[in-house]
Design an enzyme around this catalytic site. Structure first.
Site, PDB file in Angstrom:
ATOM      1  N   SER A  52       0.815  -1.218   0.000  1.00 36.05           N
ATOM      2  CA  SER A  52       0.000   0.000   0.000  1.00 36.05           C
ATOM      3  C   SER A  52       0.849   1.268   0.000  1.00 36.05           C
ATOM      4  CB  SER A  52      -0.929   0.007   1.220  1.00 36.05           C
ATOM      5  OG  SER A  52      -0.182  -0.088   2.424  1.00 36.05           O
ATOM      6  N   GLY A  89      -1.734  -4.428   1.456  1.00 37.26           N
ATOM      7  CA  GLY A  89      -1.710  -5.606   2.311  1.00 37.26           C
ATOM      8  C   GLY A  89      -0.651  -6.615   1.941  1.00 37.26           C
ATOM      9  N   ASN A 117       4.469  -4.763   5.907  1.00 34.92           N
ATOM     10  CA  ASN A 117       3.392  -5.560   6.494  1.00 34.92           C
ATOM     11  C   ASN A 117       3.922  -6.755   7.275  1.00 34.92           C
ATOM     12  OD1 ASN A 117       0.963  -4.157   5.664  1.00 34.92           O
ATOM     13  ND2 ASN A 117       1.481  -4.741   3.581  1.00 34.92           N
ATOM     14  N   ASP A 198      -4.031   7.512   9.974  1.00 39.12           N
ATOM     15  CA  ASP A 198      -3.606   6.263  10.601  1.00 39.12           C
ATOM     16  C   ASP A 198      -2.145   6.300  11.040  1.00 39.12           C
ATOM     17  OD1 ASP A 198      -2.178   5.986   8.224  1.00 39.12           O
ATOM     18  OD2 ASP A 198      -3.397   4.355   7.445  1.00 39.12           O
ATOM     19  N   HIS A 201       0.341   5.520   6.578  1.00 42.51           N
ATOM     20  CA  HIS A 201       0.336   5.698   5.127  1.00 42.51           C
ATOM     21  C   HIS A 201       0.602   7.157   4.774  1.00 42.51           C
ATOM     22  CE1 HIS A 201      -1.981   1.913   5.557  1.00 42.51           C
ATOM     23  NE2 HIS A 201      -1.294   1.595   4.461  1.00 42.51           N
TER      24      HIS A 201
END
Length: 240
Positions: A52, A89, A117, A198, A201
Site C-alpha cells: 500500500s 496488504g 506488512n 492512521d 500511510h
C-alpha cells in the site's frame, strides 16, 4: 503523467490475482544482464513490487508513488513507464508468489519495496529474509536488474526483533550487489504532517518526499543498464 492502467497485456489476470493476494494478505553484479539499450524506441519499464505504500492507499491515482516516480524521471529526461503494480496488504510472501506474473511482461527494472506488512504483523524475520532472498535470487536468475528499498521494524516489537529485521535489507543488498535505498519511508515515518490519520500511510506530500529520496538510487540503476536522460530505448534486462 497519470498512469490509469494496470500492468501489461495480462492486466485482467493480474487484477484478479491482486485481489486474491490482498484478501489473503490482510552497482549490479555480472549475474544481472546489462547490455546497451536496444534501438526499439520503447520506454524503460520499471515495475515496483510493493504494498500500500507504493499503491497510493487512499490517495488519488496521480499521487501514488508509481505515478510520482514516473513524472520525476520524465522531468529529468528519462523515457520510462512505471505502471501501477502495488497491492495493499502485500507481504514478502505475497510478493514472492506473484513475482512470476510481473516478470511475464518482461520489465526492465524491478524496485523491491516489501516488508512493512511483515513487520506490522510480527512475521518471523527469518521468513521475511528468506522471501526477499528468493525474490532477489529469481530476479538475478532471470537477468532483471533490481533496486532494493529497505524497511524498518516497528519499534514496539523489542530490540531482538528490530535488529534481526533491520539487518535483512543491507545484508541482502550486499549479497546481490543491487542499488540500495536503506529506508523507503526516510523523512516521512513518524512525521505527522506527511502521514494520513492512521499514522502509517503517507499523504501525497509524503509520497513526494519518498520519491525525492529514492530518485538518485533509481537513476543509478537506470544508468547502469544504459538508460540515460534523453534515451528512449528499452533496457535489455528482460525476464526470459
Amino acid at each position: 503523467m497519470q498512469n490509469s492502467r494496470r500492468y501489461g497485456p495480462t492486466r485482467r489476470s493480474f487484477n484478479g490475482l491482486a485481489l486474491l493476494t490482498a484478501a489473503f494478505a490482510l552497482l549490479a553484479p555480472p549475474a544481472f544482464a546489462q547490455a546497451a539499450p536496444s534501438a526499439s524506441g520503447d520506454p524503460v519499464t520499471i515495475v515496483t513490487l510493493g504494498d500500500s505504500l507504493t499503491a497510493g492507499y487512499k490517495l488519488p491515482r496521480e499521487a501514488a508513488f508509481t505515478n510520482q516516480l514516473e513524472e520525476a524521471l520524465t522531468a529529468k529526461g528519462y523515457a520510462v513507464d512505471v505502471p501501477d503494480t502495488g497491492v495493499s496488504g502485500e507481504t514478502t510472501a505475497g510478493g514472492l508468489a506473484r513475482l512470476d506474473w510481473l516478470l511475464a511482461d518482461k520489465p526492465d527494472l524491478v524496485i523491491v519495496a516489501l516488508g512493512s506488512n511483515d513487520g506490522l504483523r510480527g512475521v518471523d524475520p527469518a521468513a521475511t529474509r528468506e522471501n526477499l532472498d528468493r525474490i532477489l535470487g529469481k530476479l538475478q536468475e532471470k537477468g532483471v536488474p533490481a533496486v532494493l528499498a529497505g524497511m524498518m521494524a516497528p519499534r514496539n516489537l523489542g530490540r531482538q526483533y528490530q535488529e534481526a529485521f533491520d539487518s535483512i535489507y543491507p545484508e541482502l543488498a550486499q549479497k546481490y550487489s543491487v542499488p540500495f535505498y536503506p529506508f523507503f519511508l526516510e523523512g516521512v515515518a513518524m512525521v505527522p504532517e506527511l502521514n494520513q490519520e492512521d499514522g502509517m500511510h503517507p499523504t501525497a506530500e509524503g509520497v513526494t518526499r519518498i520519491t525525492e529520496g529514492i530518485l538518485p538510487t533509481v537513476e543509478q540503476a537506470l544508468n547502469s543498464i544504459g538508460a540515460t536522460p534523453g534515451t528512449s530505448a528499452s533496457a535489455p534486462g528482460r525476464a526470459g
